[in-house]
Design an enzyme around this catalytic site. Structure first.
Site, PDB file in Angstrom:
ATOM      1  N   ALA A  27      20.686  -1.736   9.705  1.00  0.00           N
ATOM      2  CA  ALA A  27      20.428  -1.816  11.154  1.00  0.00           C
ATOM      3  C   ALA A  27      19.782  -3.157  11.492  1.00  0.00           C
ATOM      4  CB  ALA A  27      19.525  -0.666  11.586  1.00  0.00           C
ATOM      5  N   GLU A 163       5.876   0.009  -1.280  1.00  0.00           N
ATOM      6  CA  GLU A 163       6.190   0.166   0.148  1.00  0.00           C
ATOM      7  C   GLU A 163       5.608   1.471   0.693  1.00  0.00           C
ATOM      8  OE1 GLU A 163       8.953  -1.947   1.993  1.00  0.00           O
ATOM      9  OE2 GLU A 163       8.674  -3.505   0.491  1.00  0.00           O
ATOM     10  N   ARG A 195      12.781  -2.075  -3.586  1.00  0.00           N
ATOM     11  CA  ARG A 195      11.481  -2.509  -3.065  1.00  0.00           C
ATOM     12  C   ARG A 195      10.274  -1.849  -3.734  1.00  0.00           C
ATOM     13  NH1 ARG A 195      11.496  -3.138   3.415  1.00  0.00           N
ATOM     14  NH2 ARG A 195      13.713  -3.382   3.841  1.00  0.00           N
ATOM     15  N   HIS A 231      14.639   2.440   1.532  1.00  0.00           N
ATOM     16  CA  HIS A 231      13.494   3.283   1.168  1.00  0.00           C
ATOM     17  C   HIS A 231      14.034   4.691   0.870  1.00  0.00           C
ATOM     18  CE1 HIS A 231      10.764   0.600   3.856  1.00  0.00           C
ATOM     19  NE2 HIS A 231      10.533   0.305   2.587  1.00  0.00           N
ATOM     20  N   CYS A 348       9.774   6.893   9.670  1.00  0.00           N
ATOM     21  CA  CYS A 348       9.222   5.561   9.361  1.00  0.00           C
ATOM     22  C   CYS A 348       8.009   5.263  10.218  1.00  0.00           C
ATOM     23  CB  CYS A 348      10.235   4.463   9.645  1.00  0.00           C
ATOM     24  SG  CYS A 348      11.728   4.561   8.685  1.00  0.00           S
TER      25      CYS A 348
HETATM   26  O1  SUG Z   1      11.023  -2.672   6.191  1.00  0.00           O
HETATM   27  N1  SUG Z   1      12.585  -3.095   9.303  1.00  0.00           N
HETATM   28  C1  SUG Z   1      11.770  -2.284   8.424  1.00  0.00           C
HETATM   29  C2  SUG Z   1      12.075  -0.832   8.617  1.00  0.00           C
HETATM   30  C3  SUG Z   1      11.116   0.049   7.889  1.00  0.00           C
HETATM   31  C4  SUG Z   1      11.512   1.482   7.886  1.00  0.00           C
HETATM   32  N2  SUG Z   1      10.547   2.266   7.221  1.00  0.00           N
HETATM   33  C5  SUG Z   1      10.802   3.341   6.467  1.00  0.00           C
HETATM   34  N3  SUG Z   1      12.006   3.596   6.024  1.00  0.00           N
HETATM   35  N4  SUG Z   1       9.821   4.079   6.112  1.00  0.00           N
HETATM   36  C6  SUG Z   1      11.974  -2.697   6.966  1.00  0.00           C
HETATM   37  O2  SUG Z   1      13.114  -3.050   6.611  1.00  0.00           O
HETATM   38  C7  SUG Z   1      13.251  -5.177  10.373  1.00  0.00           C
HETATM   39  C8  SUG Z   1      12.566  -6.344  11.052  1.00  0.00           C
HETATM   40  C9  SUG Z   1      13.512  -7.340  11.623  1.00  0.00           C
HETATM   41  O3  SUG Z   1      14.634  -7.507  11.143  1.00  0.00           O
HETATM   42  O4  SUG Z   1      13.115  -8.016  12.619  1.00  0.00           O
HETATM   43  C10 SUG Z   1      12.305  -4.392   9.491  1.00  0.00           C
HETATM   44  O5  SUG Z   1      11.350  -4.919   8.973  1.00  0.00           O
END
Ligand code: SUG
Length: 417
Positions: A27, A163, A195, A231, A348
């Site tokens: 995404a 994480e 990660r 994750h 999240c």
């Molecule tokens: O770490 N997205 C976060 C999303 C975290 C989701 N958390 C869990 N699954 N618990 C990440 O990838 C995108 C920021 C950007 O592209 O501007 C971002 O950091």
């Protein structure tokens, strides 16, 4: 008062933007360069908290961190005016909204010292997240300052990536009883980084004084990471005795289920088969990035992103599941589209802490009146939109900083300034 599960949501910060900073998070990559809507994003987050309060759940929140992070930029011998665009974007990121990555939490009944342990995550795999931990740690130390009940730990040292609760699950007969803590680590994810390092998970288990007999270390499936499950909480979620998981979440699923059942015989494992919901559908819809919660009447509900409702294969499977005799009885869709577009679903956005709410600093506990106050600050101060090429704009930076200050003041948390 008894121990209850409190969901602490990260309030979505005023610098929320789409900079495509997370390789392996589909995404984030797909929306790189899009215009974000920080105000709408943060209000979506507030609505999710309001809905959870209406369900009778205990709710808390965390403040956004100070962005841009000038100290981090100074460490790189630059500043917002001079930094290259990717460094500027990393310094400006609102990624601390995803509170599931703030820390790993072991409730008091699981620890040898009878305290609830929290370890701030180092998040070192992604540059924009690697500088969250200091602000997060300061906040955890304030919210969980009561040392009779809580032990707050700093991050695991490099090079072992951690994480937080996104790669952690807890199964237990009920929240207030001793449970089985499951740490999910990655080894390799094909083209994408793994990660969570197993050494970080082991270090946290030791720091939290967990019983090795009630601790599991499980490898995340490489195929899941390669498909975009950066994750574990994108492909599995646990609550009390229930594990809700995609068939391809773990590298060795059968051995994982057997180990869980051996340690917690009452565990109920709900497996979504790949021939009904593919990994691609699971990751696009985020059906597992749901808050699996126990409602006050004892039944379980899944608080899911509306994207899960829009995917007919996913929603079809879920409707069949709740119509059956399984433990999950209710589906509650919530609109967190702005966060979802960066790969952050309902789960999240929250960190689960099992504790007596009276032992937590009351400034971090939500009620309707407080959420109304926070929503007013957001409506008045958060930027309406941000395009990634605006990040160096001094007016925007000033607005983001004063917006956060207004929120801290409204919540009596200016100590975090
Ligand atoms: O770490 N997205 C976060 C999303 C975290 C989701 N958390 C869990 N699954 N618990 C990440 O990838 C995108 C920021 C950007 O592209 O501007 C971002 O950091």
């Amino acid at each position: 008062m008894a121990l209850v599960e409190i969901n602490f949501d990260g309030i979505i910060g005023p610098s929320h933007n789409y900079a495509g900073l997370s390789p392996g998070n589909l995404a984030s990559a797909n929306n790189a360069g899009a215009m974000s809507q920080p105000r709408a994003a943060a209000l979506q987050g507030i609505e999710k908290m309001r809905a959870n309060l209406r369900l009778g759940l205990a709710q808390g929140f965390f403040m956004p961190l100070d962005r841009p992070n000038k100290a981090w930029l100074a460490g790189l011998a630059t500043d917002m005016a001079n930094a290259e665009p990717h460094i500027r974007a990393a310094a400006f990121s609102a990624s601390a909204m995803w509170a599931a990555n703030a820390a790993t939490v072991s409730p008091a009944p699981d620890s040898a010292d009878g305290k609830c342990h929290l370890s701030a995550a180092n998040l070192l795999t992604m540059a924009h997240r690697s500088h969250e931990w200091s602000g997060t740690l300061a906040q955890l130390r304030l919210a969980f300052a009561d040392e009779r009940h809580f032990a707050v730990h700093g991050p695991v040292p490099a090079p072992f990536g951690d994480e937080g609760a996104a790669n952690f699950m807890r199964l237990c007969p009920s929240h207030g009883e001793a449970g089985l803590e499951i740490f999910v680590y990655g080894k390799s994810g094909g083209p994408f980084p793994a990660r969570q390092h197993v050494e970080a998970s082991k270090a946290i288990a030791r720091a939290h004084r967990l019983d090795p007999e009630r601790t599991l270390f499980v490898q995340q499936a490489e195929v899941a990471i390669a498909a975009g499950a950066f994750h574990n909480d994108v492909v599995a979620v646990a609550n009390e005795r229930v594990l809700f998981t995609h068939e391809q979440a773990f590298e060795e699923p059968e051995a994982t289920y057997a180990a869980i059942r051996a340690k917690l015989p009452e565990a109920e494992i709900v497996i979504v088969p790949a021939d009904r919901v593919s990994l691609a559908d699971a990751i696009q819809s985020y059906l597992f990035n749901a808050q699996l919660v126990t409602l006050p009447d004892g039944g379980m509900a899944l608080i899911l992103p509306t994207e899960a409702q829009s995917n007919p294969r996913v929603w079809g499977w879920l409707e069949e599941m709740v119509a059956g005799n399984g433990p999950i009885r209710r589906l509650v869709p919530v609109d967190v589209r702005q966060s979802m577009a960066n790969g952050g679903g309902p789960a999240c956005l929250r960190l689960r802490v099992v504790a007596d709410p009276a032992t937590v600093d009351a400034r971090f506990i939500a009620d309707d009146a407080k959420l109304d106050r926070i929503a007013e600050v957001i409506a008045a101060h958060w930027p309406e939109s941000i395009a990634p090429d605006q990040l160096g704009d001094p007016d925007l930076i000033a607005q983001v900083q004063s917006a956060r200050s207004a929120l801290l003041k409204a919540c009596d948390l200016s100590a975090l300034a």
